[in-house]
Design an enzyme around this catalytic site. Structure first.
Site, mmCIF file in Angstrom:
data_model
loop_
_atom_site.group_PDB
_atom_site.id
_atom_site.type_symbol
_atom_site.label_atom_id
_atom_site.label_comp_id
_atom_site.label_asym_id
_atom_site.label_seq_id
_atom_site.Cartn_x
_atom_site.Cartn_y
_atom_site.Cartn_z
ATOM 1 N N GLU A 57 -16.511 -2.066 5.378
ATOM 2 C CA GLU A 57 -17.011 -1.334 6.547
ATOM 3 C C GLU A 57 -18.425 -0.819 6.263
ATOM 4 O O GLU A 57 -18.646 -0.137 5.256
ATOM 5 C CB GLU A 57 -16.062 -0.170 6.849
ATOM 6 N N LEU A 59 -12.885 -2.105 11.416
ATOM 7 C CA LEU A 59 -12.330 -0.952 10.696
ATOM 8 C C LEU A 59 -10.844 -1.186 10.442
ATOM 9 O O LEU A 59 -9.990 -0.763 11.226
ATOM 10 C CB LEU A 59 -12.558 0.312 11.539
ATOM 11 N N GLU A 94 -8.546 -1.517 6.946
ATOM 12 C CA GLU A 94 -8.539 -1.592 5.487
ATOM 13 C C GLU A 94 -7.512 -2.577 4.942
ATOM 14 O O GLU A 94 -7.768 -3.245 3.933
ATOM 15 C CB GLU A 94 -8.311 -0.204 4.879
ATOM 16 N N GLN A 118 -14.088 2.319 1.871
ATOM 17 C CA GLN A 118 -15.142 3.328 1.986
ATOM 18 C C GLN A 118 -14.872 4.605 1.172
ATOM 19 O O GLN A 118 -15.781 5.177 0.582
ATOM 20 C CB GLN A 118 -15.337 3.658 3.459
ATOM 21 N N PHE A 119 -13.626 5.032 1.160
ATOM 22 C CA PHE A 119 -13.219 6.196 0.365
ATOM 23 C C PHE A 119 -11.793 5.951 -0.126
ATOM 24 O O PHE A 119 -11.026 5.256 0.539
ATOM 25 C CB PHE A 119 -13.254 7.485 1.193
ATOM 26 N N ILE A 131 -7.481 3.869 0.804
ATOM 27 C CA ILE A 131 -7.082 2.733 -0.035
ATOM 28 C C ILE A 131 -5.586 2.450 0.057
ATOM 29 O O ILE A 131 -5.113 1.434 -0.428
ATOM 30 C CB ILE A 131 -7.490 2.975 -1.512
ATOM 31 N N PRO A 168 -3.419 1.665 2.686
ATOM 32 C CA PRO A 168 -2.990 0.408 3.317
ATOM 33 C C PRO A 168 -3.268 -0.832 2.454
ATOM 34 O O PRO A 168 -2.404 -1.708 2.358
ATOM 35 C CB PRO A 168 -3.780 0.372 4.641
ATOM 36 N N HIS A 207 -11.155 12.402 1.202
ATOM 37 C CA HIS A 207 -12.295 11.698 0.612
ATOM 38 C C HIS A 207 -12.438 11.978 -0.881
ATOM 39 O O HIS A 207 -13.419 11.565 -1.479
ATOM 40 C CB HIS A 207 -13.598 12.121 1.301
#
Lengths: 326, 351
Positions: A29, A58, A60, A82-83, A87, A89, A129
């Site tokens: 992303e 978008l 994951e 991204q963060f 993670i 999924p 995050h």
């Protein structure tokens, strides 16, 4: 030699890998035109084009799943999550597909993919995050889990991860992205996976850690030196498969060990390392193995996160406890 | 009704009579016989697999009784160089593409070598976690696209899988990227005990393509000619750069979900029995017989040939020793890590 911070080193490694090998592609992303929310992929889209630097919808789970399909076809996808809060999924794809494709086809298909994600706390980021999920990833057979702790190690280990014929989760400590600079030679040389890095020798006690906590651990070693305690520091770097030999050898010499990590204490990767030491360094131990970790709590929001993260003082205090054990 | 409002694609009706002008391949009786024999082989394989399971010589197995036309038709619509990503009830398509009955028996008998296909080397092993493989098809397709290879990834999933997020993510991504991928929903109306009406309120599964911005269409999944023609058209469109699409093949699961299931717990004969009149093997046999391409003697010979092929491989399977135990470790990574090697040596009694 250029001085780079960690996110710049990641960027150089990605660019080097893409320039060296046309089968390397980057997807995730905002990795394209935007260059990634942390700028890890900055400039890659301009240089390598949108066929190899792919902005994804978008999604994951599919980012990881698409990487599995690409890797099975012989590409070397480097997917960005991204963060770490996002993670989870992809873990389905890692457990059920990426990590076992080689085994279940008896080597007919393989999965040379890298899943990069920033991890850890300390940057006052929003909720979801700042987590450290490395232990739940490190228990997946067939996967490698790597956490760099400096710009030079990020560069060399990411190159190694991309070149590795098996799937690698590469967790980048967000807190270190811009915290420090060091000379990094962009020479295309990888560092070894499955190996610890001995960052400091010390005859009295061994401090074992990884990721961002390496910074506090090195500071604790310095503090202890001022008290006459010679503490060695080991950066585990590749959590799984574990370089047991280096850790066990060091603790056999010192007889004392502190393991420090940001992730929750119970079932953290420190527990695995402590068990290995109990099994293989038992006769050398002069004190109980100490663990300094995040707590078995939800990661607090920024106003309290400093109380959660293992601090230099907590690590040093654990080392003093070990030294003081009769 | 299809997503576009057109009628279900069908060439041969349940009575075996053509209801539309047949596509070119189906005007060749030999080609129809080839499809028919492939469905017979699938059915023979399933029967043998169930027999082996019932006598304790095979693991849990997912029968494809009644769905042979979907599986065979999809594979027949592909080229050898395409990549097949099947779910766990697609042995018909796997056999068509050159996976051997021996390999299938090995797999379902609990031996990983069954997924080391000697034929279609790049085809995926079957996907057990439902609907987690459509993203793989997108990745495979994007590899083809990047390398400028005129190849297509074909993913088969079940009706239950269309409720999964991975499926929605994958068809959406495929649409954005114009990936050369075709997704086929083998809609057998049942996800274990859950009928389609409890799976979705959507009028069709094909219409799920609308939200992804890709073509979606329905085909009579008990008409192997229609399945092959529809999939072939979708595959060739994707190969030519025309993008991904979704095909919903309407069929019916005449058997239990697996050998571990007892469908009588949740559906009765009155529900199932009308569908026997629709089933694909009977339908094509009626068509071949009506057109003079088939007769009782040929039927008996073909059934015997299919059974002989399956039985010979079943015997080979039963005579195949288990892999050496160190192979538990040997394919975990390309090279054995020192840490895992310690476990391997301990397991073998060496350390």
């Amino acid at each position: 030699m250029e001085e780079l911070n960690l996110v710049q080193a990641v960027n150089r490694a990605l660019a080097r890998a893409m320039a060296d090998d046309p089968s390397v592609v980057v997807l995730g992303e905002d990795v394209g035109r935007d260059g990634g929310v942390f700028r890890a992929t900055d400039g890659l889209w301009t240089r390598f084009g949108d066929e190899r630097v792919i902005d994804t919808p978008l999604a994951e789970a599919a980012i990881a799943g698409v990487a599995v399909g690409m890797a099975a076809q012989g590409l070397r996808p480097v997917a960005e999550i991204q963060f770490t809060g996002f993670i989870y999924p992809p873990i389905d794809q890692l457990v059920n597909h990426a990590s076992r494709l080689r085994t279940r086809t008896r080597g007919r298909l393989a999965c040379p993919m890298v899943l990069r994600a920033p991890c850890g706390g300390g940057i006052h980021a929003p909720e979801h995050h700042s987590e450290s999920p490395e232990a739940m990833l490190a228990q997946i057979p067939g996967l490698r889990v790597v956490l760099p702790s400096s710009p030079a190690r990020a560069y060399g280990l990411l190159l190694a991860a991309i070149r590795d014929p098996d799937p690698v989760v590469f967790l980048e400590p967000t807190r270190l992205y811009r915290a420090l600079r060091e000379p990094v030679d962009d020479n295309g040389e990888a560092l070894p996976l499955d190996r610890c890095f001995v960052l400091r020798e010390g005859k009295d006690i061994t401090l074992v850690t990884w990721g961002a906590t390496v910074v506090e651990t090195l500071a604790a070693a310095e503090l202890l030196a001022g008290e006459g305690i010679a503490a060695g520091v080991i950066d585990v770097a590749t959590l799984h498969p574990l370089d047991q030999e280096t850790i066990v050898a060091a603790v056999r010499r010192t007889g004392r060990c502190v393991i420090a990590h940001e992730a929750p204490l119970s079932g953290g990767w420190g527990a695995e390392i402590a068990a290995r030491l109990a099994e293989h360094a038992f006769a050398s131990l002069l004190a109980p193995i100490q663990r300094v970790a995040g707590y078995d709590t939800v990661m607090p929001l920024p106003r309290l996160e400093a109380h959660y993260l293992p601090s230099t003082q907590r690590i040093a205090a654990a080392a003093r406890r070990a030294m003081g054990f009769a | 009704m299809t997503a576009s409002g057109a009628s279900l694609s069908r060439f041969i009706g349940p009575d075996g009579l053509a209801v539309a002008a047949l596509p070119d391949f189906a005007r060749d009786a030999a080609e129809l016989v080839r499809l028919y024999r492939a469905m017979l082989l699938t059915r023979a394989f399933d029967e043998k697999a169930v027999a082996l399971q019932r006598t304790g010589r095979l693991g849990t197995f997912a029968v494809s009784l009644g769905q042979e036309a979907v599986s065979v038709g999809v594979a027949a619509g592909m080229r050898a160089e395409d990549v097949f990503l099947p779910s766990f009830r697609e042995q018909g398509g796997q056999l068509w593409r050159g996976v051997t009955p021996l390999e299938l028996f090995l797999y379902w008998g609990g031996d990983e070598r069954g997924s080391d296909f000697k034929g279609p080397r790049q085809d995926f092993p079957i996907c057990i976690p439902v609907g987690s493989h459509p993203p793989h098809a997108v990745g495979v397709a994007m590899a083809f696209k990047l390398r400028r290879e005129p190849r297509v990834a074909v993913c088969v999933l079940g009706d239950g899988a269309t409720s999964k997020g991975d499926f929605a993510e994958a068809i959406n991504m495929a649409g954005v990227w114009n990936a050369p991928a075709v997704f086929v929903v083998n809609n057998n109306r049942w996800a274990i005990s859950v009928p389609l009406a409890r799976q979705t309120a959507a009028r069709s599964l094909a219409q799920k393509a609308v939200a992804a911005g890709i073509p979606g269409e329905q085909v009579d999944g008990n008409d192997v000619v229609a399945v092959r023609a529809t999939v072939e058209r979708a595959v060739e469109r994707a190969r030519g750069g025309g993008g991904p699409s979704l095909v919903e093949a309407l069929t019916y699961r005449l058997g239990d979900h697996t050998t571990a299931d007892d469908a009588s717990r949740y559906r009765d004969d009155a529900e199932v029995s009308p569908h026997w009149a629709e089933e694909p093997v009977l339908r094509l046999r009626r068509h071949l017989t009506a057109t003079g391409a088939w007769d009782r003697a040929r039927e008996e010979q073909a059934i015997a040939a299919a059974a002989a092929a399956v039985n010979a491989d079943a015997d080979r399977y039963l005579a195949t020793p288990a892999q050496p135990r160190e192979t538990i470790f040997d394919f975990t990574y390309a090279a054995m890590p020192a840490d895992l090697d310690a476990q391997r040596r301990a397991a073998l009694g060496g350390a």
